[in-house]
Design a protein around this motif. Structure first.
Motif, short mmCIF file in Angstrom:
data_model
loop_
_atom_site.label_atom_id
_atom_site.label_comp_id
_atom_site.label_asym_id
_atom_site.label_seq_id
_atom_site.Cartn_x
_atom_site.Cartn_y
_atom_site.Cartn_z
N ILE A 194 0.84 -1.20 0.00
CA ILE A 194 0.00 0.00 0.00
C ILE A 194 0.88 1.25 0.00
O ILE A 194 0.61 2.21 -0.71
CB ILE A 194 -0.96 -0.01 1.21
N HIS A 195 1.97 1.22 0.75
CA HIS A 195 2.86 2.38 0.84
C HIS A 195 3.52 2.67 -0.51
O HIS A 195 3.65 3.83 -0.91
CB HIS A 195 3.93 2.14 1.90
N GLN A 196 3.89 1.62 -1.24
CA GLN A 196 4.54 1.80 -2.54
C GLN A 196 3.54 1.85 -3.69
O GLN A 196 3.92 1.85 -4.85
CB GLN A 196 5.53 0.65 -2.78
N ARG A 197 2.27 1.85 -3.37
CA ARG A 197 1.16 1.94 -4.32
C ARG A 197 1.16 0.79 -5.33
O ARG A 197 0.82 0.97 -6.50
CB ARG A 197 1.18 3.29 -5.04
N ILE A 198 1.56 -0.38 -4.89
CA ILE A 198 1.44 -1.58 -5.72
C ILE A 198 -0.03 -2.01 -5.73
O ILE A 198 -0.56 -2.44 -6.76
CB ILE A 198 2.37 -2.69 -5.20
N VAL A 199 -0.68 -1.91 -4.59
CA VAL A 199 -2.14 -2.08 -4.49
C VAL A 199 -2.71 -0.83 -3.83
O VAL A 199 -2.00 -0.09 -3.17
CB VAL A 199 -2.52 -3.34 -3.68
N ARG A 200 -3.99 -0.61 -4.02
CA ARG A 200 -4.64 0.58 -3.47
C ARG A 200 -5.74 0.15 -2.51
O ARG A 200 -6.26 -0.95 -2.60
CB ARG A 200 -5.26 1.42 -4.58
N VAL A 201 -6.10 1.05 -1.62
CA VAL A 201 -7.22 0.82 -0.72
C VAL A 201 -8.49 0.98 -1.53
O VAL A 201 -8.63 1.94 -2.29
CB VAL A 201 -7.18 1.81 0.46
N ARG A 202 -9.41 0.02 -1.39
CA ARG A 202 -10.65 0.07 -2.16
C ARG A 202 -11.83 0.36 -1.23
O ARG A 202 -11.82 0.02 -0.06
CB ARG A 202 -10.89 -1.26 -2.88
N SER A 203 -12.87 0.96 -1.79
CA SER A 203 -14.07 1.26 -1.02
C SER A 203 -14.82 -0.03 -0.68
O SER A 203 -14.51 -1.10 -1.21
CB SER A 203 -14.99 2.20 -1.80
N ARG A 204 -15.80 0.08 0.17
CA ARG A 204 -16.54 -1.10 0.62
C ARG A 204 -17.24 -1.81 -0.54
O ARG A 204 -17.25 -3.04 -0.61
CB ARG A 204 -17.57 -0.69 1.66
N GLU A 205 -17.79 -1.05 -1.48
CA GLU A 205 -18.47 -1.66 -2.63
C GLU A 205 -17.46 -2.32 -3.57
O GLU A 205 -17.69 -3.41 -4.08
CB GLU A 205 -19.29 -0.62 -3.40
N LEU A 206 -16.35 -1.65 -3.83
CA LEU A 206 -15.35 -2.22 -4.75
C LEU A 206 -14.62 -3.40 -4.14
O LEU A 206 -14.07 -4.23 -4.86
CB LEU A 206 -14.35 -1.15 -5.15
N ARG A 207 -14.58 -3.49 -2.81
CA ARG A 207 -13.93 -4.62 -2.15
C ARG A 207 -14.66 -5.92 -2.43
O ARG A 207 -14.08 -7.00 -2.36
CB ARG A 207 -13.91 -4.38 -0.64
N ARG A 208 -15.94 -5.82 -2.73
CA ARG A 208 -16.74 -7.02 -2.97
C ARG A 208 -16.47 -7.61 -4.35
O ARG A 208 -16.77 -8.77 -4.59
CB ARG A 208 -18.23 -6.68 -2.86
N SER A 209 -15.96 -6.83 -5.28
CA SER A 209 -15.75 -7.35 -6.63
C SER A 209 -14.59 -8.34 -6.62
O SER A 209 -13.54 -8.08 -6.05
CB SER A 209 -15.47 -6.21 -7.61
N ARG A 210 -14.79 -9.48 -7.28
CA ARG A 210 -13.81 -10.57 -7.25
C ARG A 210 -13.00 -10.66 -8.54
O ARG A 210 -12.04 -11.41 -8.59
CB ARG A 210 -14.54 -11.90 -7.03
N GLU A 211 -13.41 -9.92 -9.59
CA GLU A 211 -12.68 -10.04 -10.84
C GLU A 211 -11.33 -9.33 -10.75
O GLU A 211 -11.21 -8.31 -10.07
CB GLU A 211 -13.48 -9.52 -12.03
N PRO A 212 -10.32 -9.88 -11.41
CA PRO A 212 -8.99 -9.27 -11.34
C PRO A 212 -8.98 -7.92 -12.05
O PRO A 212 -9.80 -7.69 -12.96
CB PRO A 212 -8.08 -10.28 -12.04
N PRO A 213 -8.08 -7.02 -11.66
CA PRO A 213 -8.04 -5.71 -12.32
C PRO A 213 -7.58 -5.83 -13.76
O PRO A 213 -6.98 -6.83 -14.17
CB PRO A 213 -7.02 -4.92 -11.48
N GLN A 214 -7.88 -4.80 -14.55
CA GLN A 214 -7.52 -4.81 -15.95
C GLN A 214 -6.01 -4.79 -16.12
O GLN A 214 -5.32 -4.08 -15.40
CB GLN A 214 -8.09 -3.58 -16.65
#
Length: 115
Positions: free
Chosen positions: A91-111
């Motif tokens: 998270i600190h190096q921005r490899i992954v980002r913090v997601r909102s509660r609604e987006l946390r539910r999505s299971r599909e991989p990012p583009q």
């Protein structure tokens, strides 16, 4: 004796993620790996994994090596590295980002944006 005792009105704690931030389904213990950034020992199923494929030589020196090579069409080998990051470092190096509660539910991989 204990089978007849029923707890009435017991509140269960709220859960942020249904997998509890891990991918351990049914395994009691998972080996630990070292974070590339911090050196922290983290469970392998909890770590953020990134597979990096890179040329051994950077792009600026690649042309010089090709010109001085005696073998025509020689393909330089690549470096294959699997890196593990702890959640904090990723998270600190921005490899992954913090997601909102609604987006946390999505299971599909990012583009993937591949050339």
């Amino acid at each position: 004796f204990f089978s007849e005792v029923r707890l009435v009105g017991v509140a269960t704690m709220t859960v942020k993620r249904r997998c509890h931030g891990r991918n351990k389904k049914g395994r009691g213990h998972v080996n630990r790996v070292r974070c590339v950034s911090t050196g922290k020992a983290i469970p392998k199923d909890k770590a953020i994994k990134r597979f990096i494929v890179r040329n051994i030589v950077e792009a600026s020196a690649l042309r010089d090596i090709r010109e001085s090579s005696c073998i025509e069409g020689y393909q330089l080998p690549k470096i294959y590295i699997k890196q593990f990051y702890s959640i904090e470092a990723a998270i600190h190096q921005r490899i992954v980002r913090v997601r909102s509660r609604e987006l946390r539910r999505s299971r599909e991989p990012p583009q993937r944006n591949r050339p």
